[in-house]
Design a protein around this motif. Structure first.
Motif, short mmCIF file in Angstrom:
data_model
loop_
_atom_site.label_atom_id
_atom_site.label_comp_id
_atom_site.label_asym_id
_atom_site.label_seq_id
_atom_site.Cartn_x
_atom_site.Cartn_y
_atom_site.Cartn_z
N GLY A 120 0.83 -1.19 0.00
CA GLY A 120 0.00 0.00 0.00
C GLY A 120 0.87 1.25 0.00
N TRP A 121 0.55 2.20 0.83
CA TRP A 121 1.29 3.46 0.96
C TRP A 121 1.53 4.10 -0.41
CZ3 TRP A 121 1.22 5.72 5.43
CH2 TRP A 121 1.18 4.95 6.60
N TYR A 150 4.21 -7.27 10.89
CA TYR A 150 3.48 -6.29 10.08
C TYR A 150 2.54 -5.48 10.97
CZ TYR A 150 4.86 -9.15 6.04
OH TYR A 150 5.57 -9.84 5.09
N THR A 151 2.33 -4.23 10.63
CA THR A 151 1.27 -3.43 11.25
C THR A 151 0.46 -2.77 10.13
OG1 THR A 151 2.89 -1.64 11.54
CG2 THR A 151 2.37 -2.96 13.48
N ARG A 152 -0.84 -2.71 10.33
CA ARG A 152 -1.75 -2.11 9.35
C ARG A 152 -1.99 -0.67 9.71
NH1 ARG A 152 -6.99 -3.76 6.62
NH2 ARG A 152 -7.32 -1.92 5.33
N TRP A 153 -2.07 0.20 8.71
CA TRP A 153 -2.37 1.62 8.94
C TRP A 153 -3.25 2.14 7.81
CZ3 TRP A 153 -2.22 4.62 12.99
CH2 TRP A 153 -2.41 5.99 12.82
N GLU A 154 -4.54 2.15 8.04
CA GLU A 154 -5.52 2.69 7.10
C GLU A 154 -5.33 2.12 5.69
OE1 GLU A 154 -5.23 6.93 7.65
OE2 GLU A 154 -6.16 6.83 9.64
N SER A 155 -5.63 2.92 4.66
CA SER A 155 -5.50 2.43 3.28
C SER A 155 -5.15 3.60 2.37
CB SER A 155 -6.78 1.75 2.81
OG SER A 155 -7.85 2.66 2.84
N PRO A 185 -4.93 -1.74 1.23
CA PRO A 185 -4.52 -1.55 2.63
C PRO A 185 -3.04 -1.18 2.72
CG PRO A 185 -4.78 -3.88 2.14
CD PRO A 185 -5.24 -3.13 0.93
N ASN A 186 -2.71 -0.35 3.70
CA ASN A 186 -1.32 0.00 3.98
C ASN A 186 -0.78 -0.91 5.08
OD1 ASN A 186 -1.49 2.27 2.27
ND2 ASN A 186 -2.20 3.57 3.93
N TYR A 187 0.38 -1.47 4.84
CA TYR A 187 1.06 -2.26 5.86
C TYR A 187 2.49 -1.78 6.02
CZ TYR A 187 -2.64 -5.74 6.21
OH TYR A 187 -3.83 -6.36 6.45
N ASN A 188 2.92 -1.67 7.26
CA ASN A 188 4.33 -1.44 7.58
C ASN A 188 4.99 -2.77 7.89
OD1 ASN A 188 4.34 1.42 7.51
ND2 ASN A 188 3.38 1.47 9.52
#
Length: 202
Positions: A120-121, A150-155, A185-188
């Motif tokens: 994502g991102w 991994y951590t999810r942060w919005e999209s 989805p955004n994932y770190n």
């Protein structure tokens, strides 16, 4: 803030600490027209922590360094117990130099903490990262891989001006993908690595 500070020091002046903690907490939330808090302000409450930042923008406790072309400056070589890479390297074209600077700044036994975009991102920085990069850094440099997750942060919304095309008919603008989702989805990717020896970066 209190919990963090008490892990590293004692609070001798409660009133001064409470004022500073409240100020840092307030400025930790971005607001239009106001600056946000720096992590160095938190570390200032813990005298046992010495902090330096490398950035191209002036800020508190910041050395001006262009990670595309500059190396780890001599007083900072093998000087740090921890190096934080939170939202930095994905904005740097010269990835090799960036990871060399991180390596060179760490003491033997020091830990690098990376939080980088993985999926994502869209429109954020130049790079997204895969676990393979960190696996290869571990192998090449003898790092200890302490943890990764991994951590999810919005999209992120897909750019409305770019087609979504059928992979079997990439030349066709009417690809039948009109009902495809318009966001991802955004994932770190979070990775913690320990430098075990003082050998040169590979």
């Amino acid at each position: 803030i209190r919990r963090f500070v008490l892990r590293h020091t004692t609070i001798t002046d409660e009133a001064t600490f409470a004022r500073e903690a409240e100020r840092i907490a307030y400025f930790s939330t971005p607001r239009p027209g106001e600056r946000t808090a720096y992590i160095s302000e938190l570390f200032d409450l813990t005298p046992s922590i010495d902090y330096t930042s490398y950035d191209v923008c002036p800020a508190l406790k910041t050395e001006l360094v262009d990670l595309n072309v500059e190396g780890c400056k001599p007083p900072h070589r093998a000087a740090f117990d921890v190096v934080l890479n939170f939202g930095t390297t994905e904005h740097i074209l010269n990835q090799l130099n960036s990871f060399r600077v991180i390596h060179d700044a760490l003491k033997g036994g020091g830990v690098a903490v990376h939080q980088v975009p993985c999926a994502g991102w869209l429109g954020h920085g130049y790079f997204s990262y895969q676990p393979t990069l960190f696996d290869d850094l571990v192998h090449a440099n003898g790092y200890e891989a302490i943890d990764r997750w991994y951590t999810r942060w919005e999209s992120s919304a897909l750019d409305a001006g770019i087609d979504i095309r059928d992979p079997w008919h990439p030349g066709s603008r009417s690809s039948g993908e009109a009902d495809a989702p318009r966001s991802v989805p955004n994932y770190n990717l979070n990775v913690i690595l320990r430098k075990q020896t003082d050998t040169a970066f590979r």
